[in-house]
Motif scaffolding. Structure first.
Motif, mmCIF file in Angstrom:
data_model
loop_
_atom_site.group_PDB
_atom_site.id
_atom_site.type_symbol
_atom_site.label_atom_id
_atom_site.label_comp_id
_atom_site.label_asym_id
_atom_site.label_seq_id
_atom_site.Cartn_x
_atom_site.Cartn_y
_atom_site.Cartn_z
ATOM 1 N N PRO A 1 -1.185 -20.466 -0.463
ATOM 2 C CA PRO A 1 -0.787 -19.538 0.597
ATOM 3 C C PRO A 1 -0.779 -18.079 0.146
ATOM 4 N N TYR A 2 -1.234 -17.818 -1.078
ATOM 5 C CA TYR A 2 -1.209 -16.468 -1.637
ATOM 6 C C TYR A 2 -2.542 -16.174 -2.306
ATOM 7 N N TYR A 3 -2.789 -14.860 -2.557
ATOM 8 C CA TYR A 3 -4.004 -14.430 -3.248
ATOM 9 C C TYR A 3 -3.814 -14.514 -4.764
ATOM 10 N N GLY A 4 -4.907 -14.674 -5.479
ATOM 11 C CA GLY A 4 -4.868 -14.544 -6.932
ATOM 12 C C GLY A 4 -5.150 -15.800 -7.710
ATOM 13 N N GLY A 5 -4.865 -16.967 -7.138
ATOM 14 C CA GLY A 5 -5.122 -18.216 -7.846
ATOM 15 C C GLY A 5 -4.414 -18.265 -9.182
ATOM 16 N N GLU A 6 -5.164 -18.617 -10.221
ATOM 17 C CA GLU A 6 -4.608 -18.726 -11.571
ATOM 18 C C GLU A 6 -4.083 -17.386 -12.076
ATOM 19 N N SER A 7 -4.660 -16.283 -11.576
ATOM 20 C CA SER A 7 -4.282 -14.943 -12.046
ATOM 21 C C SER A 7 -3.388 -14.218 -11.038
ATOM 22 N N ALA A 8 -2.584 -14.950 -10.295
ATOM 23 C CA ALA A 8 -1.740 -14.357 -9.251
ATOM 24 C C ALA A 8 -0.611 -13.517 -9.837
ATOM 25 N N SER A 9 -0.094 -12.610 -9.023
ATOM 26 C CA SER A 9 1.141 -11.893 -9.327
ATOM 27 C C SER A 9 2.285 -12.600 -8.605
ATOM 28 N N ILE A 10 3.344 -12.913 -9.327
ATOM 29 C CA ILE A 10 4.463 -13.660 -8.764
ATOM 30 C C ILE A 10 5.565 -12.702 -8.332
ATOM 31 N N SER A 11 5.960 -12.786 -7.081
ATOM 32 C CA SER A 11 7.045 -11.978 -6.529
ATOM 33 C C SER A 11 7.632 -12.724 -5.328
ATOM 34 N N PRO A 12 8.963 -12.677 -5.170
ATOM 35 C CA PRO A 12 9.970 -12.040 -6.015
ATOM 36 C C PRO A 12 10.195 -12.808 -7.317
ATOM 37 N N TRP B 1 10.194 -7.107 -8.612
ATOM 38 C CA TRP B 1 9.350 -7.648 -9.678
ATOM 39 C C TRP B 1 8.009 -8.154 -9.137
ATOM 40 N N ASN B 2 6.943 -7.860 -9.873
ATOM 41 C CA ASN B 2 5.615 -8.434 -9.639
ATOM 42 C C ASN B 2 5.077 -8.851 -11.000
ATOM 43 N N VAL B 3 5.198 -10.127 -11.325
ATOM 44 C CA VAL B 3 4.854 -10.610 -12.664
ATOM 45 C C VAL B 3 3.471 -11.242 -12.649
ATOM 46 N N ASP B 4 2.549 -10.639 -13.383
ATOM 47 C CA ASP B 4 1.188 -11.178 -13.476
ATOM 48 C C ASP B 4 1.158 -12.366 -14.431
ATOM 49 N N LEU C 1 -1.687 -6.828 -10.893
ATOM 50 C CA LEU C 1 -3.077 -7.207 -10.635
ATOM 51 C C LEU C 1 -3.263 -7.907 -9.297
ATOM 52 N N GLY C 2 -2.187 -8.415 -8.717
ATOM 53 C CA GLY C 2 -2.298 -9.076 -7.423
ATOM 54 C C GLY C 2 -2.802 -8.165 -6.327
ATOM 55 N N GLU C 3 -2.708 -6.848 -6.551
ATOM 56 C CA GLU C 3 -3.199 -5.893 -5.562
ATOM 57 C C GLU C 3 -4.728 -5.926 -5.457
ATOM 58 N N ILE C 4 -5.405 -6.332 -6.543
ATOM 59 C CA ILE C 4 -6.865 -6.272 -6.544
ATOM 60 C C ILE C 4 -7.492 -7.335 -5.643
ATOM 61 N N PRO C 5 -7.111 -8.624 -5.747
ATOM 62 C CA PRO C 5 -7.661 -9.593 -4.788
ATOM 63 C C PRO C 5 -7.382 -9.214 -3.335
ATOM 64 N N GLN C 6 -6.197 -8.660 -3.072
ATOM 65 C CA GLN C 6 -5.885 -8.241 -1.708
ATOM 66 C C GLN C 6 -6.767 -7.074 -1.274
ATOM 67 N N GLY C 7 -7.088 -6.191 -2.234
ATOM 68 C CA GLY C 7 -7.998 -5.093 -1.926
ATOM 69 C C GLY C 7 -9.375 -5.601 -1.554
ATOM 70 N N PHE C 8 -9.855 -6.606 -2.269
ATOM 71 C CA PHE C 8 -11.160 -7.183 -1.947
ATOM 72 C C PHE C 8 -11.126 -7.943 -0.626
ATOM 73 N N ALA C 9 -9.977 -8.534 -0.298
ATOM 74 C CA ALA C 9 -9.846 -9.198 1.001
ATOM 75 C C ALA C 9 -10.009 -8.187 2.135
ATOM 76 N N ARG C 10 -9.410 -7.008 1.964
ATOM 77 C CA ARG C 10 -9.560 -5.957 2.972
ATOM 78 C C ARG C 10 -11.006 -5.484 3.055
ATOM 79 N N LEU C 11 -11.646 -5.352 1.886
ATOM 80 C CA LEU C 11 -13.051 -4.940 1.862
ATOM 81 C C LEU C 11 -13.915 -5.955 2.604
ATOM 82 N N ASN C 12 -13.683 -7.240 2.332
ATOM 83 C CA ASN C 12 -14.467 -8.284 2.988
ATOM 84 C C ASN C 12 -14.272 -8.271 4.496
ATOM 85 N N VAL D 1 6.398 -2.901 -11.469
ATOM 86 C CA VAL D 1 6.309 -4.363 -11.573
ATOM 87 C C VAL D 1 7.626 -4.983 -12.035
ATOM 88 N N ALA D 2 8.655 -4.157 -12.229
ATOM 89 C CA ALA D 2 9.939 -4.660 -12.703
ATOM 90 C C ALA D 2 11.048 -3.741 -12.211
#
Length: 469
Positions: free
Chosen positions: A37-48, A71-74, A260-271, A372-373
């Motif tokens: 249900p979230y972006y990032g897969g194995e490389s997701a940012s965890i929040s809260p 907190w946003n923990v990669d 880093l979770g911002e990057i997959p979301q950025g590409f989602a917007r681009l797509n 991120v903290a």
């Protein structure tokens, strides 16, 4: 929803999102599906923060950690290599460096830019992201942490080298900075395609300690095999590192605000802007084949046809093999790391020979300064390729540099690679993320997959990013 697509992408990891964006920009009709249900897969940012404790099945967090939503923990933090000489990349970096209006510039991509920076510029995803410079770059030697020297001034002040080694190091540095592959006069009788790096270092009479930090903390090689390869690669890596420092003499690295979770979301917007479709929290039932070639993806009973498929290893366990393991320890701290001049962020590399290992140990540190903290808190991640049956013990030298640690979360994951190149099946599988904490090796995988997908090399020549003035 349309049922016919040129490409279907399974998983929203960073590599999958970048390739999806590149394909969308090239005019392909792309459908992107993720079982999470979230972006990032194995490389997701965890929040809260509470979600991180849940993921590792640990009670907490204590109230002393502040508000969880801060907190946003990669899970797999990696730094970006930029270049400050001819790639003025990040608005926040420029504002810090030159005290100017960050929106009053046009940014360009040059030949020495870090590969991930080139990709972000090429796709213009930087419109959706803000970055901040990482404040320090350090290397471990003899039980101590030392600043990585990458200029004549740094070399003179460094305690990594004696007086004679400093002179030799500065001569090599000057050679690398003046080197131009197109101008033989700058080669000084060195054939960059035939002379090995070992021979180049011998030419400058460099000691083993100097070779160690050049190879692993500046050129960022992750094994000793580079010494017997043509020296042009190492010269380019030294040049990239040094150029990256010209923006701000602290480190060559950048990291996105909020993780880093911002990057997959950025590409989602681009797509989405270019007609791509995203489906999150959607189960994948089956990959449908026809005569050994991908035909469709069946998801929750619906069939989506495609000509090509991109995915991470978790979607095709029968098409990948294990080649190793990676251990990562995410550590929450309430203090800066000792002997790093109280920096709010830094990289520390422990070269393999310091601990009689085959793989370097990497430490990445980010904090409240990167949003991120919670205020005054830090996130340090220690990672390496596992070499024994006790991976956690292997990262102990890195953990000792971080003491005291408020809380530690350790994971060991398999390093998976595809069994075949995908040209026959048209299923292109990414590699698992390695134990390094920079993106240069992951970018090689992206470029290789792009070449196999399209039959052409991923080129960034002539790429420019305009910023609203």
């Amino acid at each position: 929803m349309e049922q016919e697509y040129d490409i279907i992408v399974l998983g929203t990891g960073l590599k999958e999102c970048i390739l999806s964006g590149l394909m969308t920009l090239s005019g392909k009709k792309v459908l992107h599906i993720d079982k999470n249900p979230y972006y990032g897969g194995e490389s997701a940012s965890i929040s809260p923060l509470e979600e991180l404790y849940k993921k590792f099945k640990t009670p907490g967090p204590p109230k002393s950690m502040g508000r969880g939503k801060e907190w946003n923990v990669d899970l797999i933090p990696k730094f970006f290599l930029s270049t400050g000489e001819s790639l003025l990349f990040v608005s926040s970096c420029l504002a810090d460096c030159f005290d100017i209006n960050e929106h009053a510039l046009i940014f360009g991509c040059c030949v020495f830019a870090g590969q991930m920076v080139k990709i972000l510029l090429h796709t213009e995803v930087t419109r959706y992201l803000d970055f901040k410079v990482v404040e320090g770059s350090y290397v471990y030697k003899g039980g101590k942490v030392h600043k990585v020297p990458a200029s004549e001034k740094d070399a003179d002040a460094s305690d990594l080298m004696g007086m004679f080694d400093k002179r030799r190091f500065k001569k090599l540095l000057l050679f690398a900075l003046n080197f131009d592959i197109r101008n033989p006069r700058t080669h000084h009788d060195v054939d960059p395609h035939k002379t090995t790096t070992r021979e180049l270092f011998h030419r400058y009479d460099l000691g083993l300690d100097v070779i160690e930090f050049i190879g692993h903390a500046i050129a960022l090689h992750n094994s000793e095999s580079y010494l017997d390869r043509p020296c042009v690669e190492t010269i380019s890596r030294i040049r990239l590192y040094c150029d990256s420092l010209s923006c701000r003499n602290t480190s060559p690295y950048l990291y996105p605000l909020y993780g880093l979770g911002e990057i997959p979301q950025g590409f989602a917007r681009l797509n989405a802007e270019h007609g791509g479709t995203f489906l999150l929290n959607r189960a994948v039932d089956e990959i449908v084949m026809d005569s050994g070639k991908v035909k469709a993806v069946k998801s929750e009973g619906k069939l989506f046809h495609c000509k090509q498929l991109i995915c991470d290893p978790s979607y095709v366990p029968n098409r990948v093999r294990k080649v190793g393991r990676v251990v990562r320890a995410i550590c929450l701290l309430n203090h800066p790391v000792k002997h790093t001049h109280d920096t709010s962020s830094c990289q520390i590399i422990i070269p393999q020979t310091q601990l009689n290992r085959k793989s370097d140990i990497y430490i990445s540190v980010v904090s409240f300064a990167h949003n991120v903290a919670s205020d005054g808190m830090y996130i340090a991640t220690v990672s390496t390729t596992a070499e024994t049956s006790n991976p956690e013990k292997e990262v102990q030298p890195g953990l000792e540099l971080l003491e005291p640690i408020v809380h530690k979360f350790v994971s060991v994951s398999n390093l998976l690679v595809p069994n075949e190149d995908g040209k026959k099946s048209q299923i292109f599988v990414s590699r698992s993320y390695d134990g390094t904490n920079h993106f240069e090796t992951e970018c090689e995988d992206i470029k290789d997959m792009y070449q196999r997908l399209t039959g052409t090399e991923l080129s960034f020549i002539g790429v420019f990013l305009s910023v609203d003035q």
